[in-house]
Design a protein around this motif. Structure first.
Motif, PDB file in Angstrom:
ATOM      1  N   GLU A  57      -0.064  11.348   0.793  1.00 12.16           N
ATOM      2  CA  GLU A  57      -0.939  10.863  -0.283  1.00 12.16           C
ATOM      3  C   GLU A  57      -0.368   9.605  -0.925  1.00 12.16           C
ATOM      4  O   GLU A  57      -1.117   8.688  -1.291  1.00 12.16           O
ATOM      5  CB  GLU A  57      -1.130  11.941  -1.342  1.00 12.16           C
ATOM      6  CG  GLU A  57      -2.102  11.520  -2.439  1.00 12.16           C
ATOM      7  CD  GLU A  57      -2.348  12.571  -3.495  1.00 12.16           C
ATOM      8  OE1 GLU A  57      -3.064  12.279  -4.474  1.00 12.16           O
ATOM      9  OE2 GLU A  57      -1.813  13.702  -3.361  1.00 12.16           O
ATOM     10  N   ALA A  58       0.966   9.539  -1.067  1.00 12.31           N
ATOM     11  CA  ALA A  58       1.578   8.338  -1.630  1.00 12.31           C
ATOM     12  C   ALA A  58       1.319   7.127  -0.742  1.00 12.31           C
ATOM     13  O   ALA A  58       0.994   6.037  -1.234  1.00 12.31           O
ATOM     14  CB  ALA A  58       3.083   8.555  -1.808  1.00 12.31           C
ATOM     15  N   LEU A  59       1.435   7.305   0.562  1.00 13.15           N
ATOM     16  CA  LEU A  59       1.129   6.212   1.490  1.00 13.15           C
ATOM     17  C   LEU A  59      -0.346   5.832   1.399  1.00 13.15           C
ATOM     18  O   LEU A  59      -0.695   4.645   1.372  1.00 13.15           O
ATOM     19  CB  LEU A  59       1.479   6.623   2.915  1.00 13.15           C
ATOM     20  CG  LEU A  59       2.967   6.706   3.253  1.00 13.15           C
ATOM     21  CD1 LEU A  59       3.155   7.315   4.628  1.00 13.15           C
ATOM     22  CD2 LEU A  59       3.607   5.327   3.188  1.00 13.15           C
ATOM     23  N   LEU A  60      -1.203   6.830   1.361  1.00 15.62           N
ATOM     24  CA  LEU A  60      -2.641   6.582   1.250  1.00 15.62           C
ATOM     25  C   LEU A  60      -2.949   5.755   0.010  1.00 15.62           C
ATOM     26  O   LEU A  60      -3.653   4.734   0.083  1.00 15.62           O
ATOM     27  CB  LEU A  60      -3.386   7.918   1.197  1.00 15.62           C
ATOM     28  CG  LEU A  60      -4.877   7.861   0.837  1.00 15.62           C
ATOM     29  CD1 LEU A  60      -5.652   7.115   1.910  1.00 15.62           C
ATOM     30  CD2 LEU A  60      -5.431   9.272   0.637  1.00 15.62           C
ATOM     31  N   GLY A  61      -2.423   6.173  -1.130  1.00 16.38           N
ATOM     32  CA  GLY A  61      -2.692   5.454  -2.369  1.00 16.38           C
ATOM     33  C   GLY A  61      -2.187   4.017  -2.324  1.00 16.38           C
ATOM     34  O   GLY A  61      -2.876   3.093  -2.751  1.00 16.38           O
ATOM     35  N   GLY A  62      -0.985   3.822  -1.787  1.00 16.25           N
ATOM     36  CA  GLY A  62      -0.435   2.479  -1.709  1.00 16.25           C
ATOM     37  C   GLY A  62      -1.235   1.558  -0.810  1.00 16.25           C
ATOM     38  O   GLY A  62      -1.475   0.394  -1.138  1.00 16.25           O
ATOM     39  N   LEU A  63      -1.682   2.084   0.322  1.00 17.71           N
ATOM     40  CA  LEU A  63      -2.455   1.265   1.265  1.00 17.71           C
ATOM     41  C   LEU A  63      -3.818   0.897   0.696  1.00 17.71           C
ATOM     42  O   LEU A  63      -4.298  -0.221   0.891  1.00 17.71           O
ATOM     43  CB  LEU A  63      -2.619   2.020   2.586  1.00 17.71           C
ATOM     44  CG  LEU A  63      -1.328   2.250   3.371  1.00 17.71           C
ATOM     45  CD1 LEU A  63      -1.607   3.109   4.604  1.00 17.71           C
ATOM     46  CD2 LEU A  63      -0.683   0.937   3.773  1.00 17.71           C
ATOM     47  N   LEU A  64      -4.438   1.817  -0.014  1.00 16.05           N
ATOM     48  CA  LEU A  64      -5.745   1.524  -0.609  1.00 16.05           C
ATOM     49  C   LEU A  64      -5.608   0.554  -1.780  1.00 16.05           C
ATOM     50  O   LEU A  64      -6.415  -0.372  -1.933  1.00 16.05           O
ATOM     51  CB  LEU A  64      -6.415   2.814  -1.066  1.00 16.05           C
ATOM     52  CG  LEU A  64      -6.811   3.801   0.037  1.00 16.05           C
ATOM     53  CD1 LEU A  64      -7.448   5.048  -0.566  1.00 16.05           C
ATOM     54  CD2 LEU A  64      -7.747   3.165   1.052  1.00 16.05           C
ATOM     55  N   ARG A  65      -4.583   0.741  -2.618  1.00 14.10           N
ATOM     56  CA  ARG A  65      -4.382  -0.158  -3.760  1.00 14.10           C
ATOM     57  C   ARG A  65      -4.116  -1.588  -3.308  1.00 14.10           C
ATOM     58  O   ARG A  65      -4.555  -2.551  -3.939  1.00 14.10           O
ATOM     59  CB  ARG A  65      -3.218   0.329  -4.627  1.00 14.10           C
ATOM     60  CG  ARG A  65      -3.532   1.509  -5.525  1.00 14.10           C
ATOM     61  CD  ARG A  65      -2.429   1.737  -6.546  1.00 14.10           C
ATOM     62  NE  ARG A  65      -1.130   2.002  -5.926  1.00 14.10           N
ATOM     63  CZ  ARG A  65      -0.717   3.190  -5.537  1.00 14.10           C
ATOM     64  NH1 ARG A  65      -1.512   4.252  -5.689  1.00 14.10           N
ATOM     65  NH2 ARG A  65       0.484   3.346  -5.008  1.00 14.10           N
ATOM     66  N   SER A  66      -3.375  -1.710  -2.207  1.00 10.36           N
ATOM     67  CA  SER A  66      -3.018  -3.042  -1.722  1.00 10.36           C
ATOM     68  C   SER A  66      -4.178  -3.738  -1.022  1.00 10.36           C
ATOM     69  O   SER A  66      -4.144  -4.955  -0.810  1.00 10.36           O
ATOM     70  CB  SER A  66      -1.840  -2.940  -0.756  1.00 10.36           C
ATOM     71  OG  SER A  66      -2.240  -2.314   0.460  1.00 10.36           O
TER      72      SER A  66
END
Length: 269
Positions: free
Chosen positions: A15-24
């Motif tokens: 989920e942390a990776l998911l959030g970072g990729l979407l935010r970026s």
């Protein structure tokens, strides 16, 4: 991102990776398919991030160009057998499962599939992770670059040979726990000296943040920075002398060496 991404096992790290990729903006929700163990968790991810989420890992893997394997190490073998018939040549498989060698993954997946192993740490949750990436036998430069771009959105990344990843696990993978333990001890010391827990906590957290920023941004050696705040006959040298007498430096060396040995043991088992 060109193509589609599957995150298999979208727990804390996934989920942390998911959030970072979407935010970026590197990925958009319509490009991502997440899989989890329960429909309730899938519903949460879909509602929160707008991605496709369910429990069908083989289907998600078959649909993706990049597959991130983010399950816990004890669950990875079962997952790999589930998706082996869905993974194909041309995909990039990125594993963030601690302690699992690329050879173990390659043995289950079809011959020739590119596998990249990642060792990250818990600050991924605040986009300040330290990650190391290592290519498997079939992974080329382009596959490692994909992993570096993904992890670069949640922190910093270095590229190493896989033989170094047990050392990385001991040093930066487990490293946040050492800092948390140190922070806990220093906060307790503040309480012992008569400060409230809230004040002691604020003092120590900001001191650690500022000190880490100095290390990162000035490029100066830790010894040089330590000496800059260690006046002759002052309070700091008195404290440093006690730390040296108590063999704190040696304790850290021994602890990190023990963590590396444990990582090697887990990989072997």
């Amino acid at each position: 991102m060109d193509g589609k991404l599957a995150i298999l096992g979208t727990g804390r790290m996934g989920e942390a990776l998911l959030g970072g990729l979407l935010r970026s903006g590197w990925a958009t929700p319509d490009q991502v398919w997440c899989t989890v163990h329960t429909p309730e968790r899938a519903e949460y991810l879909a509602d929160t991030y707008g991605v496709r989420a369910d429990t069908d890992s083989p289907a998600a893997a078959a649909d993706a160009d990049v597959v991130i394997v983010a399950v816990k190490p004890q669950n990875i073998r079962s997952l790999l057998h589930d998706i082996a018939g869905s993974v194909r040549l041309g995909q990039t498989v990125i594993s963030v499962a601690a302690g699992i060698p690329t050879a173990t993954i390659e043995k289950v997946l079809p011959e020739g599939v590119a596998v990249v192993r990642v060792m990250s740490n818990v600050p991924v949750l605040v986009d300040e992770a330290m990650s190391a990436v290592a290519p498997g036998r079939h992974a080329g430069h382009e596959h490692v670059e994909i992993a570096e771009r993904i992890l670069g959105h949640v922190g910093r990344v270095v590229r190493l040979g896989e033989e170094h990843l047990d050392s990385v696990t001991a040093l930066s993978g487990s490293g946040p726990a050492y800092f948390f333990l140190l922070a806990e001890a220093m906060i307790d010391a503040g309480i012992l000296l008569g400060l409230s827990r809230d004040i002691s906590t604020e003092l120590i957290i900001q001191t650690m943040v500022g000190s880490a920023k100095m290390l990162r941004d000035t490029g100066r050696h830790p010894v040089e920075l330590r000496e800059s705040v260690t006046s002759p006959g002052g309070t700091t040298i008195a404290a440093v002398r006690v730390l040296e007498q108590e063999r704190v430096r040696a304790a850290f060396l021994n602890a990190i060496e023990a963590a590396k040995q444990r990582s090697e043991d887990l990989a072997g088992s």
